[in-house]
Design a protein around this motif. Sequence first.
Motif, PDB file in Angstrom:
ATOM      1  N   ALA A 160      -1.091 -63.333 -19.863  1.00  0.00           N
ATOM      2  CA  ALA A 160      -1.753 -63.822 -21.075  1.00  0.00           C
ATOM      3  C   ALA A 160      -2.756 -62.807 -21.604  1.00  0.00           C
ATOM      4  O   ALA A 160      -3.130 -62.856 -22.778  1.00  0.00           O
ATOM      5  N   THR A 167       1.864 -66.755 -26.702  1.00  0.00           N
ATOM      6  CA  THR A 167       1.500 -66.989 -25.297  1.00  0.00           C
ATOM      7  C   THR A 167       1.736 -68.432 -24.930  1.00  0.00           C
ATOM      8  O   THR A 167       1.352 -69.336 -25.686  1.00  0.00           O
ATOM      9  N   LEU A 177      -0.413 -74.708 -22.920  1.00  0.00           N
ATOM     10  CA  LEU A 177      -1.031 -74.289 -24.175  1.00  0.00           C
ATOM     11  C   LEU A 177      -0.172 -73.214 -24.815  1.00  0.00           C
ATOM     12  O   LEU A 177       0.365 -72.335 -24.132  1.00  0.00           O
ATOM     13  N   VAL A 178      -0.061 -73.271 -26.133  1.00  0.00           N
ATOM     14  CA  VAL A 178       0.662 -72.265 -26.902  1.00  0.00           C
ATOM     15  C   VAL A 178      -0.304 -71.647 -27.893  1.00  0.00           C
ATOM     16  O   VAL A 178      -1.021 -72.368 -28.605  1.00  0.00           O
ATOM     17  N   ARG A 179      -0.329 -70.314 -27.926  1.00  0.00           N
ATOM     18  CA  ARG A 179      -1.249 -69.626 -28.825  1.00  0.00           C
ATOM     19  C   ARG A 179      -0.518 -68.490 -29.539  1.00  0.00           C
ATOM     20  O   ARG A 179       0.325 -67.806 -28.956  1.00  0.00           O
ATOM     21  N   ASP A 185      -7.905 -70.804 -31.374  1.00  0.00           N
ATOM     22  CA  ASP A 185      -7.387 -72.140 -31.131  1.00  0.00           C
ATOM     23  C   ASP A 185      -5.988 -72.082 -30.513  1.00  0.00           C
ATOM     24  O   ASP A 185      -5.219 -71.157 -30.770  1.00  0.00           O
ATOM     25  N   ALA A 186      -5.700 -73.090 -29.709  1.00  0.00           N
ATOM     26  CA  ALA A 186      -4.391 -73.207 -29.074  1.00  0.00           C
ATOM     27  C   ALA A 186      -3.844 -74.600 -29.330  1.00  0.00           C
ATOM     28  O   ALA A 186      -4.558 -75.507 -29.765  1.00  0.00           O
ATOM     29  N   ASP A 188      -1.614 -77.813 -27.607  1.00  0.00           N
ATOM     30  CA  ASP A 188      -1.246 -78.415 -26.336  1.00  0.00           C
ATOM     31  C   ASP A 188       0.094 -79.124 -26.479  1.00  0.00           C
ATOM     32  O   ASP A 188       0.280 -79.944 -27.388  1.00  0.00           O
ATOM     33  N   ALA A 230      -3.433 -73.143 -36.027  1.00  0.00           N
ATOM     34  CA  ALA A 230      -2.964 -74.157 -35.088  1.00  0.00           C
ATOM     35  C   ALA A 230      -2.468 -75.384 -35.840  1.00  0.00           C
ATOM     36  O   ALA A 230      -1.478 -76.016 -35.434  1.00  0.00           O
ATOM     37  N   ASP A 246      -3.966 -80.399 -31.150  1.00  0.00           N
ATOM     38  CA  ASP A 246      -4.881 -79.263 -31.198  1.00  0.00           C
ATOM     39  C   ASP A 246      -5.703 -79.222 -29.918  1.00  0.00           C
ATOM     40  O   ASP A 246      -6.376 -80.199 -29.581  1.00  0.00           O
ATOM     41  N   THR A 249     -10.629 -74.692 -28.787  1.00  0.00           N
ATOM     42  CA  THR A 249     -10.832 -73.315 -28.332  1.00  0.00           C
ATOM     43  C   THR A 249     -11.050 -73.324 -26.829  1.00  0.00           C
ATOM     44  O   THR A 249     -12.189 -73.327 -26.346  1.00  0.00           O
ATOM     45  N   TRP A 252      -9.909 -69.148 -21.801  1.00  0.00           N
ATOM     46  CA  TRP A 252      -8.691 -68.560 -21.247  1.00  0.00           C
ATOM     47  C   TRP A 252      -9.007 -67.823 -19.960  1.00  0.00           C
ATOM     48  O   TRP A 252      -9.955 -67.042 -19.897  1.00  0.00           O
TER      49      TRP A 252
END
Length: 440
Positions: A160, A167, A177-179, A185-186, A188, A230, A246, A249, A252
């Motif tokens: 990551a 990611t 989580l997808v970013r 922001d990611a 879920d 996001a 959402d 933040t 990570w």
Amino acid sequence: MPTPPSAASREKPVIRDRGDACPGALRLHAADDGFLARVRIPAGLLTTARAEALALAADRFGDGHLEITSRGNVQLRGLAEDCGAGPAELLDAAGLLPAPAHERVRNIVATPMSGLEGRHRPDALAWALDFDRLLCASAGATALSGRFLFAFDDGRGDVAALGPDVTVLGGPDGRALVRLGGAADAVDVAASDAPRAALLAAAYFLDTAGVAGTRAWRVSELPPEHPLTAAELIRRLLAAGIDAVDAGTPTWPYAPPPAPAGPGDDGRGALCVLPPLGRATTAQWRVLVGVAEQGRGELRVTPWRGVVLPPGDAPWPVASVTARIEDAGLVLAPDGPWQSVTACTGRPGCAKSLADVRADARAVVDRARGPLPVHWSGCERRCGHPRGTAWVDLVAGPTGYRLAAPGRPARHVPDTPTELAAALADARTTPPAPDPAVKK
């Protein structure tokens, strides 16, 4: 130990005015040492049969070496101009080529140690392989460049940190989580939906790049007036039947790359092997293939130019395996001189290079150890430089190298081994001096 990435290490936005010219296994690149083929290895995962096919291709058509790239793929160099379709036919027969339109959409990395240290984390390699099947079935995905990077991280934060374009980060309770890019922001999603969510995230990038008209290759190259959000990703995921919320933040995680490591006293540990500078002769590569056959029968190529060999059901024969690997000139012990030392191709393989950087690195490696990674570059392009960590930057010039270390001004160093070794050892080990302009 490498330090976590900082904002200073991020790439600056770039607007592309030409198409993607990255080489693949079908479209070769003409280098000074012959033609180059870059073979996609999704998640870095190779069976021993496929690894042997790579060695055979290097022997039959190339210069007898295999190079691991900073995206966990493998390069063959020194191919003859008249080799024709031979390399592609050999690789295709081994299952190393997808449909021709997809073979350069190749950068899919996954946590190399995933699944080898207990079951408390998700299986990132399974995610990556499921994703690759979806990717290769998608006609739209062929528009992605050869530099677009997908990372599937089991939650520890190693891949990551490589600056991925998309990611997927494993979380607890069957979630992920997808970013997109370096966004704060990611999103879920359920872990089972993560591969499909990653593909939809890439489609969102392609749509945005098309609207922006920039021919961007990476998320970081999109102009500020066309951000990826996001909220829009969630809208697209919900429309595709994927439940997404959402995540705000999140903090990570960060984990350094796996260090070279032997089988452990009980013989049940994974072997983490480092070919110096990520380059192995076919004889060395076949040693790894032979050892892998004593384990699980697979090799995991890493984006830090190493190879992980998972253990099998029975313990490794510790003494014989260790001797076999080290006698081949491969690194298995931690804290050796080659750990965290990387280099571009340099002379004579690259016409743009101003130095034989690999020869210079070998000349000083024993005298220039230190915890900070170092990358030797033959020109300002810095091909293959580290990502996700602070690093010492050596760039060749007409009369030596420009050396830059975190927190220090760049300086010129003559290209004599004595002066290079002293300057590099200092840069890799001494903490940066405090900035006098910063008040305590």
